[in-house]
Each structure stands twice: as structure tokens, then as C-alpha cells.
Design a protein around this motif. Sequence first.
Motif, PDB file in Angstrom:
ATOM      1  N   GLN A   1       0.816  -1.215   0.000  1.00 49.56           N
ATOM      2  CA  GLN A   1       0.000   0.000   0.000  1.00 49.56           C
ATOM      3  C   GLN A   1       0.851   1.267   0.000  1.00 49.56           C
ATOM      4  OE1 GLN A   1      -3.360   0.206   2.551  1.00 49.56           O
ATOM      5  NE2 GLN A   1      -4.145  -1.790   1.937  1.00 49.56           N
TER       6      GLN A   1
ATOM      7  N   GLU B   1      -9.390   3.938  -0.629  1.00 52.75           N
ATOM      8  CA  GLU B   1      -9.562   2.481  -0.654  1.00 52.75           C
ATOM      9  C   GLU B   1      -9.969   1.979  -2.038  1.00 52.75           C
ATOM     10  OE1 GLU B   1     -12.183  -1.019   1.594  1.00 52.75           O
ATOM     11  OE2 GLU B   1     -12.134   1.028   2.403  1.00 52.75           O
TER      12      GLU B   1
ATOM     13  N   GLN C   1      -7.797  -0.492  -4.544  1.00 47.44           N
ATOM     14  CA  GLN C   1      -8.347  -1.716  -5.123  1.00 47.44           C
ATOM     15  C   GLN C   1      -8.180  -1.731  -6.641  1.00 47.44           C
ATOM     16  OE1 GLN C   1     -12.398  -1.820  -3.722  1.00 47.44           O
ATOM     17  NE2 GLN C   1     -11.831  -2.463  -1.647  1.00 47.44           N
TER      18      GLN C   1
END
Length: 241
Positions: free
Chosen positions: A5, A20, A24
Motif C-alpha cells: 500500500q 480504498e 483496489q
Amino acid sequence: MMLPQMNELWQKTLNWEPDESQQQQFQRLYELIVEGNRSLNLTRIIEPIEFWEKHLWDSLRGIARLLPVNHNSPENNDFPVESPLKAIDIGTGAGFPGLPIAIALPHLSVTLLDSTRKKITFLDTVLPSLGIKNATTLLGRSDEIARQPQHRQAYDIAFLRAVGAASLCAKYALPFLKNGGLAVLYRGNWTVEEEEELQSAIERLGGTLESVESFTTPASQGARHCVYLRKTVQKLDRPIR
């Protein structure tokens, strides 16, 4: 394989980090590239950290000035949401830098241009898989596409990464740009000789060298440069800064 991340590095180096949903999308993009690579030879860079640094981070470093400073305000002073901009990624290949830019800047309209049909066909499957609605593909040679009325001087920003000498990149990019438009050339090393050759070329093409940014990649400490060219104008309403 999972992408790291790297939220701390995103913030430290770009003053930005993916939310988020964007994280993804980056992960899904990575999976699709790895899968497609088995038959299409899209990239040699498939290790997670290397992919993050050389395909995701590097793509966004070139347009760091356009990234929103936080998720609560999805714009900055140079990129108003109410005035969407058009960008073209010339020689996009597997979609870099255009796809990460389209993910990070959903209010930017991105055209992914490449002359290889197999790569465009691949990208045509990637866009719906990622739910990207602000990007489209375009098959053709850049010099031919740039002569078409609907594309000539039609874009606010042009990106070029690893497609030849800087002077050649300028020759590809500047015809696509509106007056005041910005070309971003992604480079590795940068020399005085390259800059002199570029200066000579862009004078004939109606452009100016605005700046050259030197930096190192955050994980491997590799040398990188971004060269910013401005399409020359006499009068400009609002340039992309």
C-alpha cells in the motif's frame, strides 16, 4: 500477489495517497497486467514493489502538481473539477502512465493512444474490469492521429514515457496540445546535450521548455527526470500549472 500500500511513501513523496477504491483499482490493474503478460509480453516489471514504484508511483510523479491534496477536496487550484481537462497518453503500451493517472484523477478525461492493436485490445478489456469511465483507447500512429481535426490541438495535457529522444517526444506531443497545453516527458537520466537538442526542436514546433524536475524513485533510489513543455501562445486564458 498483493501490491504494497505504501501510504506513508505516497504522502511523503507526492503529498497524496490513494483512497480504498483507488487502491483496489491499482491491485486489480496489477493482477490484469500479470495475467496479460503471460501472452502479450506487456512489461518486465511484475514484482509487487517494483511494479508499485516503476509503474504506479512513477506515473503519478509526473503529474504530482495536479493531484488533489486530500480526499475531502478532490481538486487543487490548478485542476478545477468544474472544468474537466483532456489528456492523451502517447505510446501508452500497457497503459502507463495513463491508467494510474486516470485512476488518481477521475475528473480528467484520458485517451490511451498506441499503434499496437494487441495492446489496445488488452486495454479495452482492462477499462471495464477496473470500472474506469474517464479513459478511452485509440489505435493508430501518433503522427497520423495528430493530423486528424478531432485530435489536433484538442488536448490540455500530453504524456510520453520511454518512446525515444526528448526532441522526438516533443514532435509527437505538441501538435496534440491546445494553446497553453502542457506536455510531460518522462525521462531517466538527463543531459545538457539532450536539453540543447530539445530547445532547438521545440522552437520550430511552437513550444517552450518550462521546467525540468530531477528526483529519485522512493524504493530503489533510481534517477528520474520529468521534462515539462508548454505549447506557446500569445494570449492564454488559464494554463495548466
